[in-house]
Design an enzyme around this catalytic site. Sequence first.
Site, PDB file in Angstrom:
ATOM      1  N   TYR A   1      28.970  30.807  32.244  1.00  0.00           N
ATOM      2  CA  TYR A   1      27.993  31.798  32.684  1.00  0.00           C
ATOM      3  C   TYR A   1      26.568  31.375  32.319  1.00  0.00           C
ATOM      4  CZ  TYR A   1      32.131  34.880  32.860  1.00  0.00           C
ATOM      5  OH  TYR A   1      33.362  35.433  33.106  1.00  0.00           O
TER       6      TYR A   1
ATOM      7  N   ASN B   1      42.848  34.735  34.369  1.00  0.00           N
ATOM      8  CA  ASN B   1      43.278  34.254  35.681  1.00  0.00           C
ATOM      9  C   ASN B   1      44.650  33.589  35.635  1.00  0.00           C
ATOM     10  OD1 ASN B   1      40.637  34.945  36.874  1.00  0.00           O
ATOM     11  ND2 ASN B   1      39.894  33.266  35.600  1.00  0.00           N
TER      12      ASN B   1
ATOM     13  N   LYS C   1      30.717  44.118  35.575  1.00  0.00           N
ATOM     14  CA  LYS C   1      29.464  43.386  35.414  1.00  0.00           C
ATOM     15  C   LYS C   1      28.317  44.216  35.968  1.00  0.00           C
ATOM     16  CE  LYS C   1      27.835  40.678  38.454  1.00  0.00           C
ATOM     17  NZ  LYS C   1      27.601  39.625  39.463  1.00  0.00           N
TER      18      LYS C   1
ATOM     19  N   ARG D   1      23.376  51.702  35.724  1.00  0.00           N
ATOM     20  CA  ARG D   1      24.776  51.482  36.112  1.00  0.00           C
ATOM     21  C   ARG D   1      25.668  51.278  34.892  1.00  0.00           C
ATOM     22  NH1 ARG D   1      24.148  47.930  41.723  1.00  0.00           N
ATOM     23  NH2 ARG D   1      23.375  49.711  42.964  1.00  0.00           N
TER      24      ARG D   1
END
Length: 297
Positions: free
Chosen positions: A59, A148, A240, A246
Amino acid sequence: AASPAAASPAAAAALPRAFELVGGGALPSMALGTMGVGGGEMEGVLGAPWEAVDTAPTYKNEAAVGAALARRGTARYVVAKVPRKAHTADAVRTSLAESRRKLQVGRIDLLLLHWPDQLLEKGALAEVWRAMEAARAENEVVSLGVCNFSIAALRQLLAVAVVPPAVNQVERHVALPQWGLVDFCARHGVVLQAHTPLGHGKREVLAHPAVVAVAAGAGLTPAQVLLAWNLRHRVAVAPKTSRRDRADEALAVVGSGQLGAADMEKLDAIAPPGRGREVRVVNPPFMSKPGPQGAKY
């Protein structure tokens, strides 16, 4: 596998604030996902009362996360990752040391193995996992997990692990419920954590008519409905955002109990088992190609 929670008698119970992990400790039910969050945005969004923050070397913002956490001076549960390119024990040790330095923490709360494909192709899964187990034994990390990982990949890891994974972070939302994986992880004591729980805002997820209808009836936003749906299935979430408003919207869901059984049935029916209606947002080629012994990763 059938949808496991639509008929739950505790349909309106308060949503969980944390999930107990195999081997000790607890994962906060809501973590800030930081992929794509810039350094200039980090301070503001981490001003919201997140109990956990999720990041990764890929990231490219670990230093910004660490600086923001240090300025805030409030302890947070930190989720870090072993990157896809780390194929050896030395690479794991180097990456972990760099993450701890950038994040300005002596110990990582949860260290996740970011992707399974290259390790399985190179036969390096056992070596890398042993290095992660060693870091745990040396008190550099508290808990270990994966990202994942499909059922096939988890089976290969469980066959070589001394310390089993406590968490599997995967894409999960109403259009990709992964019922089989939910069941497999529950049977093996692995807590699921949903990344991309809002489907990156895709219309098929955030604006699905069932989501919009449930939101209107429950007095929630569609984003809050999607987060509450995962939490009602006892799946932690890592949404995210780079915006404080938010962040506050997401965090308002924790501890609430707005979704009932009828709401859950409507949401579960968006992508019922075996109907081929799933929408995957994070979809690199290896996730659909054959892996070792013909299994998918």
